[in-house]
Scaffold this motif. Structure first.
Motif, PDB file in Angstrom:
ATOM      1  N   LEU A  58      14.234 -70.838 -42.019  1.00 11.58           N
ATOM      2  CA  LEU A  58      13.101 -71.421 -41.590  1.00 11.58           C
ATOM      3  C   LEU A  58      12.984 -72.459 -40.376  1.00 11.58           C
ATOM      4  O   LEU A  58      14.274 -73.340 -40.879  1.00 11.58           O
ATOM      5  CB  LEU A  58      11.879 -71.693 -42.621  1.00 11.58           C
ATOM      6  CG  LEU A  58      11.331 -70.518 -43.363  1.00 11.58           C
ATOM      7  CD1 LEU A  58      10.338 -71.282 -44.592  1.00 11.58           C
ATOM      8  CD2 LEU A  58      10.872 -69.706 -42.560  1.00 11.58           C
ATOM      9  N   PRO A  59      12.246 -72.773 -39.721  1.00  8.94           N
ATOM     10  CA  PRO A  59      12.527 -73.947 -38.668  1.00  8.94           C
ATOM     11  C   PRO A  59      12.290 -75.189 -39.191  1.00  8.94           C
ATOM     12  O   PRO A  59      12.282 -76.281 -38.542  1.00  8.94           O
ATOM     13  CB  PRO A  59      11.727 -73.579 -37.473  1.00  8.94           C
ATOM     14  CG  PRO A  59      10.492 -72.867 -38.148  1.00  8.94           C
ATOM     15  CD  PRO A  59      11.159 -72.084 -39.355  1.00  8.94           C
ATOM     16  N   VAL A  60      11.981 -75.594 -40.572  1.00  6.80           N
ATOM     17  CA  VAL A  60      11.944 -76.836 -41.202  1.00  6.80           C
ATOM     18  C   VAL A  60      12.530 -76.915 -42.506  1.00  6.80           C
ATOM     19  O   VAL A  60      13.069 -75.884 -43.144  1.00  6.80           O
ATOM     20  CB  VAL A  60      10.321 -76.966 -41.604  1.00  6.80           C
ATOM     21  CG1 VAL A  60       9.360 -76.951 -40.304  1.00  6.80           C
ATOM     22  CG2 VAL A  60       9.873 -76.084 -42.492  1.00  6.80           C
ATOM     23  N   PRO A  61      13.022 -78.032 -42.822  1.00  6.41           N
ATOM     24  CA  PRO A  61      13.882 -78.078 -44.117  1.00  6.41           C
ATOM     25  C   PRO A  61      13.257 -77.312 -45.356  1.00  6.41           C
ATOM     26  O   PRO A  61      11.887 -77.521 -45.638  1.00  6.41           O
ATOM     27  CB  PRO A  61      14.017 -79.593 -44.140  1.00  6.41           C
ATOM     28  CG  PRO A  61      13.749 -80.124 -42.886  1.00  6.41           C
ATOM     29  CD  PRO A  61      12.780 -79.408 -42.307  1.00  6.41           C
ATOM     30  N   VAL A  62      13.878 -76.856 -46.285  1.00  5.93           N
ATOM     31  CA  VAL A  62      13.318 -75.969 -47.418  1.00  5.93           C
ATOM     32  C   VAL A  62      13.738 -76.728 -48.576  1.00  5.93           C
ATOM     33  O   VAL A  62      15.278 -76.877 -48.682  1.00  5.93           O
ATOM     34  CB  VAL A  62      13.543 -74.619 -47.360  1.00  5.93           C
ATOM     35  CG1 VAL A  62      13.244 -74.068 -48.670  1.00  5.93           C
ATOM     36  CG2 VAL A  62      12.739 -73.775 -46.296  1.00  5.93           C
ATOM     37  N   ALA A 167      16.874 -64.663 -50.481  1.00  3.81           N
ATOM     38  CA  ALA A 167      16.327 -63.996 -49.150  1.00  3.81           C
ATOM     39  C   ALA A 167      15.729 -65.390 -48.224  1.00  3.81           C
ATOM     40  O   ALA A 167      15.609 -65.350 -46.883  1.00  3.81           O
ATOM     41  CB  ALA A 167      15.159 -63.039 -49.135  1.00  3.81           C
ATOM     42  N   LEU A 168      15.418 -66.513 -48.883  1.00  2.00           N
ATOM     43  CA  LEU A 168      15.166 -67.695 -48.180  1.00  2.00           C
ATOM     44  C   LEU A 168      16.111 -68.650 -48.323  1.00  2.00           C
ATOM     45  O   LEU A 168      16.508 -69.006 -49.406  1.00  2.00           O
ATOM     46  CB  LEU A 168      13.690 -68.194 -48.658  1.00  2.00           C
ATOM     47  CG  LEU A 168      13.234 -69.357 -48.367  1.00  2.00           C
ATOM     48  CD1 LEU A 168      13.117 -69.215 -46.549  1.00  2.00           C
ATOM     49  CD2 LEU A 168      12.031 -69.951 -48.868  1.00  2.00           C
ATOM     50  N   GLN A 169      16.554 -69.038 -47.130  1.00  5.67           N
ATOM     51  CA  GLN A 169      17.838 -70.065 -46.872  1.00  5.67           C
ATOM     52  C   GLN A 169      17.081 -71.515 -47.474  1.00  5.67           C
ATOM     53  O   GLN A 169      15.831 -71.660 -47.010  1.00  5.67           O
ATOM     54  CB  GLN A 169      18.250 -70.251 -45.736  1.00  5.67           C
ATOM     55  CG  GLN A 169      19.134 -69.014 -45.431  1.00  5.67           C
ATOM     56  CD  GLN A 169      20.177 -69.211 -44.074  1.00  5.67           C
ATOM     57  OE1 GLN A 169      20.361 -70.134 -43.652  1.00  5.67           O
ATOM     58  NE2 GLN A 169      20.270 -67.924 -43.372  1.00  5.67           N
ATOM     59  N   ARG A 170      17.954 -72.184 -48.041  1.00  5.42           N
ATOM     60  CA  ARG A 170      17.360 -73.718 -48.492  1.00  5.42           C
ATOM     61  C   ARG A 170      18.148 -74.492 -48.329  1.00  5.42           C
ATOM     62  O   ARG A 170      19.548 -74.550 -48.078  1.00  5.42           O
ATOM     63  CB  ARG A 170      16.860 -73.607 -50.108  1.00  5.42           C
ATOM     64  CG  ARG A 170      18.002 -73.417 -51.123  1.00  5.42           C
ATOM     65  CD  ARG A 170      18.729 -72.027 -51.259  1.00  5.42           C
ATOM     66  NE  ARG A 170      17.830 -71.038 -51.497  1.00  5.42           N
ATOM     67  CZ  ARG A 170      17.368 -70.727 -52.562  1.00  5.42           C
ATOM     68  NH1 ARG A 170      17.987 -70.970 -53.709  1.00  5.42           N
ATOM     69  NH2 ARG A 170      16.681 -69.519 -52.536  1.00  5.42           N
ATOM     70  N   ASP A 171      17.730 -75.742 -47.896  1.00  5.25           N
ATOM     71  CA  ASP A 171      18.452 -76.996 -47.489  1.00  5.25           C
ATOM     72  C   ASP A 171      18.500 -78.037 -48.690  1.00  5.25           C
ATOM     73  O   ASP A 171      19.840 -78.640 -48.865  1.00  5.25           O
ATOM     74  CB  ASP A 171      17.796 -77.922 -46.659  1.00  5.25           C
ATOM     75  CG  ASP A 171      17.479 -77.125 -45.115  1.00  5.25           C
ATOM     76  OD1 ASP A 171      18.331 -77.017 -44.567  1.00  5.25           O
ATOM     77  OD2 ASP A 171      16.351 -76.661 -44.954  1.00  5.25           O
TER      78      ASP A 171
END
Length: 390
Positions: A58-62, A167-171
């Motif tokens: 996503l274009p914001v940190p997760v 499936a969702l990348q995380r920071d």
């Protein structure tokens, strides 16, 4: 007088829960199967790390708040605390969640009129307590996209659970344990863990009244590694600097550290009228002086934690442990001989939707808040500021 509800956890669930806390005959018999489970979980995680599975950035940190111990460890209070900390640091956070029991698999916003049956009990509670945008959906990535489209001002996303939703990348990953630690240390079905204790993560938090060196050592990640590299704080941008080690961080726990979280509940509010409040100490004293029969209900992952807090406040309780996410449609209090019934805030959001329970003057809600050293928030903020956008 009954000490448990007809809707208490099943005998099988109770047997497994007990077996998972030690390496007894049942756990040992299931151990070979757990090796297969652990291997498959490891292969799945490796496939995403190697780019063999579809994983969206996503274009914001997760920031993911999750657990590897099956069941509840206190993720929702931690999520609420983190949202409030991020907002205080200047972020505009949003939350995505699967929404246990949600009717739709497609992304769905949580609004003031949303009910737990539509979007899940925890998202309703998070939205009410934080006032931030909340989106539920089977795909966390799709829910994140929908949240950002509906609220373009959001510049960071916190996911309530979803640690294994690769499936969702995380920071940043925050893994939460409670006083049970890692149980017997084995993965399902021989133990209570979805993944081995050595699973990589950025921060480890333990929800426990006492964080002993033994407990800290058990939950510490032996393979902890950061997901992105924080940049040094620039005083001119208002970013808080990372703090030095402190008592709430277990010494010798490794670079990832182990942070203590406690849940504090000092007051109770009548469900019928939430503006009517009393301290727990006042209620306990009233119950003793008037001879009131007091019950406590908890449809959470670890009801004993809630009961222990109330006993520490001076209550003599009838305990009603209920299954996690219990819907209360079976009217568990109808035949209960109690003058006062205390419940968690997570349970209250469902009881408030049932007229019979909403108007029961015996029901009182006990809100709790996470208490964690503020230096943890500073370090999470520092990592988020150092993670580049997509």
């Amino acid at each position: 007088m009954p000490t448990t509800s007809p809707s208490a956890p099943s005998a099988l669930e109770t047997t497994l829960t007990r077996a998972w806390l030690r390496r007894g005959p049942l756990a040992c018999a299931l151990w070979p199967v757990s090796l297969l489970f652990r291997g498959l979980a490891g292969l799945r995680a490796a496939a995403f790390r190697l780019g063999l599975g579809n994983s969206e950035k996503l274009p914001v940190p997760v920031v993911v708040v999750g657990n590897i111990f099956i069941g509840g460890t206190g993720k929702t209070p931690l999520t609420i605390w983190l949202v409030q900390a991020l907002r205080a640091a200047g972020f505009t956070p949003g939350v995505v969640s699967r929404g246990f029991g949600s009717k739709d698999s497609a992304p769905r916003p949580v609004g003031p009129a949303s009910t737990p049956r539509e979007v899940g009990d925890e998202p309703v509670l998070i939205a009410a307590r934080t006032g931030c945008p909340v989106m539920v959906g089977r795909s966390r990535a799709a829910a994140g996209r929908a949240l950002l489209a509906a609220h373009p001002q959001v510049d960071i996303i916190v996911t309530d659970d979803g640690l294994q939703h690769y499936a969702l990348q995380r920071d940043v990953e925050v893994v939460l344990f409670d006083g049970r630690g890692v149980g017997n240390g084995w993965t399902l079905p021989a133990g209570p863990l979805r993944e081995p204790p050595s699973r990589r993560r950025d921060f480890t938090v333990v929800n426990a009244a006492q964080l002993t060196p033994e407990l800290a050592a058990a939950v510490a990640a032996s393979a902890a590694a950061p997901r992105c590299h924080p940049v040094p704080s620039n005083p001119s941008d208002g970013a808080p600097a990372a703090s030095s080690p402190h008592p709430a961080r277990a010494p010798g726990a490794g670079d990832a550290g182990v942070w203590q979280m406690t849940l504090a509940g000092d007051t109770a509010e009548r469900l019928q009228n939430r503006s009517e409040q009393a301290t727990l100490l006042e209620l306990a004293q009233r119950a003793r002086s008037q001879g009131l029969r007091v019950a406590a209900a908890a449809g959470i992952g670890n009801p004993a934690r809630f009961f222990g807090m109330l006993k520490a406040a001076g209550f003599d309780l009838i305990e009603l442990p209920l299954p996690d996410h219990h819907d209360f449609l079976d009217r568990p209090f109808a035949q209960l001989e109690a003058d006062l019934i205390l419940m968690t805030e997570k349970d209250a959001v469902k009881c408030a939707q049932i007229e019979e329970l909403r108007n029961d003057p015996r029901l009182w809600v006990v809100p709790v808040a996470a208490r964690i050293d503020g230096a943890l928030a500073q370090q999470i903020v520092e990592k988020c500021r150092g993670c580049s956008s997509a």
